[in-house]
Design a protein around this motif. Sequence first.
Motif, PDB file in Angstrom:
ATOM      1  N   GLY A   1      39.205  32.513  29.132  1.00 28.52           N
ATOM      2  CA  GLY A   1      38.804  33.641  29.973  1.00 28.52           C
ATOM      3  C   GLY A   1      38.053  33.194  31.213  1.00 28.52           C
ATOM      4  N   VAL A   2      37.203  32.181  31.070  1.00 25.41           N
ATOM      5  CA  VAL A   2      36.463  31.653  32.220  1.00 25.41           C
ATOM      6  C   VAL A   2      37.429  31.024  33.223  1.00 25.41           C
ATOM      7  N   PHE A   3      38.411  30.276  32.733  1.00 26.88           N
ATOM      8  CA  PHE A   3      39.402  29.708  33.642  1.00 26.88           C
ATOM      9  C   PHE A   3      40.159  30.821  34.373  1.00 26.88           C
ATOM     10  N   GLY A   4      40.330  31.954  33.704  1.00 25.64           N
ATOM     11  CA  GLY A   4      40.951  33.097  34.353  1.00 25.64           C
ATOM     12  C   GLY A   4      40.110  33.651  35.481  1.00 25.64           C
ATOM     13  N   LEU A   5      38.777  33.568  35.357  1.00 28.74           N
ATOM     14  CA  LEU A   5      37.900  34.000  36.446  1.00 28.74           C
ATOM     15  C   LEU A   5      38.008  33.072  37.652  1.00 28.74           C
ATOM     16  N   TYR A   6      38.188  31.787  37.366  1.00 30.39           N
ATOM     17  CA  TYR A   6      38.348  30.830  38.451  1.00 30.39           C
ATOM     18  C   TYR A   6      39.687  30.999  39.158  1.00 30.39           C
ATOM     19  N   SER A   7      40.736  31.248  38.392  1.00 33.98           N
ATOM     20  CA  SER A   7      42.086  31.148  38.936  1.00 33.98           C
ATOM     21  C   SER A   7      42.706  32.504  39.199  1.00 33.98           C
ATOM     22  N   ARG A   8      43.655  32.516  40.079  1.00 37.13           N
ATOM     23  CA  ARG A   8      44.416  33.721  40.370  1.00 37.13           C
ATOM     24  C   ARG A   8      45.584  33.795  39.397  1.00 37.13           C
ATOM     25  N   ASN A   9      45.778  34.950  38.748  1.00 39.43           N
ATOM     26  CA  ASN A   9      46.895  35.128  37.841  1.00 39.43           C
ATOM     27  C   ASN A   9      47.759  36.250  38.372  1.00 39.43           C
ATOM     28  N   GLY A  10      48.908  35.905  38.919  1.00 42.50           N
ATOM     29  CA  GLY A  10      49.766  36.904  39.538  1.00 42.50           C
ATOM     30  C   GLY A  10      50.262  37.946  38.564  1.00 42.50           C
ATOM     31  N   GLN A  11      50.456  37.561  37.310  1.00 43.41           N
ATOM     32  CA  GLN A  11      50.959  38.516  36.327  1.00 43.41           C
ATOM     33  C   GLN A  11      49.935  39.596  36.019  1.00 43.41           C
ATOM     34  N   SER A  12      48.690  39.206  35.920  1.00 41.53           N
ATOM     35  CA  SER A  12      47.665  40.178  35.548  1.00 41.53           C
ATOM     36  C   SER A  12      47.105  40.916  36.752  1.00 41.53           C
ATOM     37  N   GLY A  13      47.439  40.441  37.969  1.00 42.20           N
ATOM     38  CA  GLY A  13      46.924  41.074  39.171  1.00 42.20           C
ATOM     39  C   GLY A  13      45.493  40.684  39.477  1.00 42.20           C
ATOM     40  N   ALA A  14      44.942  39.683  38.774  1.00 40.89           N
ATOM     41  CA  ALA A  14      43.557  39.274  38.989  1.00 40.89           C
ATOM     42  C   ALA A  14      43.451  38.453  40.271  1.00 40.89           C
ATOM     43  N   PHE A  15      42.294  38.505  40.909  1.00 38.15           N
ATOM     44  CA  PHE A  15      42.095  37.821  42.178  1.00 38.15           C
ATOM     45  C   PHE A  15      41.576  36.403  41.990  1.00 38.15           C
ATOM     46  N   GLY A  16      40.700  36.177  41.008  1.00 42.04           N
ATOM     47  CA  GLY A  16      40.109  34.865  40.832  1.00 42.04           C
ATOM     48  C   GLY A  16      38.992  34.592  41.823  1.00 42.04           C
ATOM     49  N   PHE A  17      38.436  33.393  41.733  1.00 42.03           N
ATOM     50  CA  PHE A  17      37.345  32.962  42.600  1.00 42.03           C
ATOM     51  C   PHE A  17      37.979  32.319  43.829  1.00 42.03           C
ATOM     52  N   ASP A  18      37.856  32.967  44.974  1.00 45.45           N
ATOM     53  CA  ASP A  18      38.570  32.529  46.159  1.00 45.45           C
ATOM     54  C   ASP A  18      37.737  32.864  47.392  1.00 45.45           C
TER      55      ASP A  18
ATOM     56  N   VAL B   1      46.440  27.238  30.341  1.00 45.04           N
ATOM     57  CA  VAL B   1      45.810  27.863  29.182  1.00 45.04           C
ATOM     58  C   VAL B   1      45.419  29.298  29.500  1.00 45.04           C
ATOM     59  N   ALA B   2      44.844  29.499  30.706  1.00 43.52           N
ATOM     60  CA  ALA B   2      44.452  30.854  31.096  1.00 43.52           C
ATOM     61  C   ALA B   2      45.665  31.756  31.196  1.00 43.52           C
ATOM     62  N   ALA B   3      46.783  31.227  31.720  1.00 45.13           N
ATOM     63  CA  ALA B   3      47.984  32.041  31.863  1.00 45.13           C
ATOM     64  C   ALA B   3      48.573  32.415  30.513  1.00 45.13           C
ATOM     65  N   LEU B   4      48.453  31.530  29.521  1.00 39.12           N
ATOM     66  CA  LEU B   4      48.947  31.845  28.188  1.00 39.12           C
ATOM     67  C   LEU B   4      48.226  33.019  27.574  1.00 39.12           C
TER      68      LEU B   4
ATOM     69  N   VAL C   1      33.067  41.952  31.072  1.00 36.64           N
ATOM     70  CA  VAL C   1      33.761  42.045  29.785  1.00 36.64           C
ATOM     71  C   VAL C   1      33.666  40.731  29.024  1.00 36.64           C
ATOM     72  N   LEU C   2      33.793  39.617  29.739  1.00 31.63           N
ATOM     73  CA  LEU C   2      33.663  38.318  29.076  1.00 31.63           C
ATOM     74  C   LEU C   2      32.265  38.147  28.476  1.00 31.63           C
ATOM     75  N   LEU C   3      31.240  38.540  29.224  1.00 33.13           N
ATOM     76  CA  LEU C   3      29.877  38.426  28.706  1.00 33.13           C
ATOM     77  C   LEU C   3      29.688  39.318  27.480  1.00 33.13           C
ATOM     78  N   GLU C   4      30.278  40.500  27.524  1.00 32.92           N
ATOM     79  CA  GLU C   4      30.184  41.400  26.377  1.00 32.92           C
ATOM     80  C   GLU C   4      30.907  40.807  25.169  1.00 32.92           C
ATOM     81  N   ALA C   5      32.101  40.274  25.407  1.00 31.99           N
ATOM     82  CA  ALA C   5      32.874  39.690  24.313  1.00 31.99           C
ATOM     83  C   ALA C   5      32.187  38.468  23.728  1.00 31.99           C
ATOM     84  N   ALA C   6      31.504  37.697  24.588  1.00 34.05           N
ATOM     85  CA  ALA C   6      30.859  36.459  24.127  1.00 34.05           C
ATOM     86  C   ALA C   6      29.785  36.719  23.087  1.00 34.05           C
ATOM     87  N   GLN C   7      29.186  37.905  23.123  1.00 34.39           N
ATOM     88  CA  GLN C   7      28.124  38.213  22.171  1.00 34.39           C
ATOM     89  C   GLN C   7      28.639  38.317  20.742  1.00 34.39           C
TER      90      GLN C   7
END
Length: 503
Positions: free
Chosen positions: A46-63, A12-15, A119-125
């Motif tokens: 978005g939260v799952f994206g924070l947990y996970s590494r997404n190679g396409q987006s270059g994000a590091f994730g929680f590791d 879901v996060a990758a989608l 950004v997620l916290l800002e968007a959540a508002q």
Amino acid sequence: MKKIKYLVMCLVAALLVNCNDAIDIRQVGLLDPANAFRSVDDLEAGVFGLYSRNGQSGAFGFDTTPEIALASNFTDEISIGAGTGGQGFALYDFVLNPTSAAASNFWIRNFSQNNRATVLLEAAQNITVDPSDQARYNQLLGEIYVMRAYANFELLNMFSVDVRNDASLGIPVVDFVPPLTFQPLRDTVGDGWDYINSDIAAAESLLGPATAPDRISLDVVRAFKARTLATRGRYAEALPIANALVAAYPIANRTDYRNMFLDDSDEEIIFKLQRVRNGPFDRQGATGSVNAGGWPGAVYTFADILSDAYFEMDRKTFNMIDPNDIRYTVNVSPASVIDPTYMTNPNAFSTDKIIPAKYPGSEQQPLMNDLKVFRSSEMLLIAAEARVGANNDLTGAAQLIKQLRDARFGSAQPLPVYASAQEAYGAILDERRIELLFEGHRFRDLKRLGVAGNRGVDRDLTDCTRQGGACTLPADDFRFTLPIPLSEINANPGIGAEQNPGY
């Protein structure tokens, strides 16, 4: 079943990769977070994206594999193995400078995580929440706050010389989404702790009881809080939190301890990062480097724990573990070859092979295991440290160490006797060296407590002399604080004048 659910989360996060791209930094022309995250479902992705590494987006994730690699390579957990290809020699030789991978990894990865969470916290508002979804919304917000606080805790630990001196230089506190032109300077350590504690307080008000060890809960926040308080030396506050968590999560018996590191038991685990076959972290990663990011076992060896390792267990650390202790079984591969004459045998490099086995693999994937972020044994050791620091209760600390050893041996062990606070702190560090071996604690443990416990990097002399002689390092050495990376200084020249001492 839990692992299948995790894969669905990652898919879901990758989608929503375009949404995750949008949360790296505010750039002109990109989709605004207010439009990218319109519902609680979007926020959850978005939260799952924070947990996970997404190679396409270059994000590091929680590791935590970078923490594991730094703690092992730089301190006294490993020696250079028979299978070496030159991996990790610089860190093993205590070489750190602004161009080191450790500096850039911890700086970039954690500021990226901080930014994405903000950004997620800002968007959540801007999300209109149906009352039936309020609990899920609160849970997600709480998880974001904890992941942002963890990133800043790691930054403060790694880049601040003295995390117990609120007036000293800390890290830039960036609690908003910065423009591309933003060039922050360092705030104080106290400002950094205020930022972290504000996020912890927010999470405490939002999160509920634990439902699974791979999702952040109220107990995870409490464990994190106990760790931060111990780091600051605020032992009177840390002690009751640590005691409560030990009571709620009993120390694993020998069978469950073994199964925990095979991913077959969650006993005593307060929080773990789940790793699954074909998931975003199912890869070898950068071998022998702080830029690890894949299977934790690949920090030490190629392919599996039955082959020659490029990093082996430090001989002095090995000598501290009794074969009757279940921690011996968990940490020492059965493929190891123990040479009792290693101190005098000139060929010991090939005849004495102690292969780390804490991450043997799961789901038929060698070297891939869940990362145990908070365990109740750490809380017990924090409680022992706090008994010394808060009340000079040396006997109480000794009783807790005995409790842990009783569980690991499966039988009653002698009660230690400590003659001074320094001796007790040293013994606690020794126990942490064994209990939390290869889990990413040793670097920060020595930095915060090494001077008080008269401990520093202490490798086996015979073992490490063969590798060039970098065998010891006092805990007050400047290299227990990472340098601000050159990449940051090049982009932000003002912070170069605030570089850490020694660099």
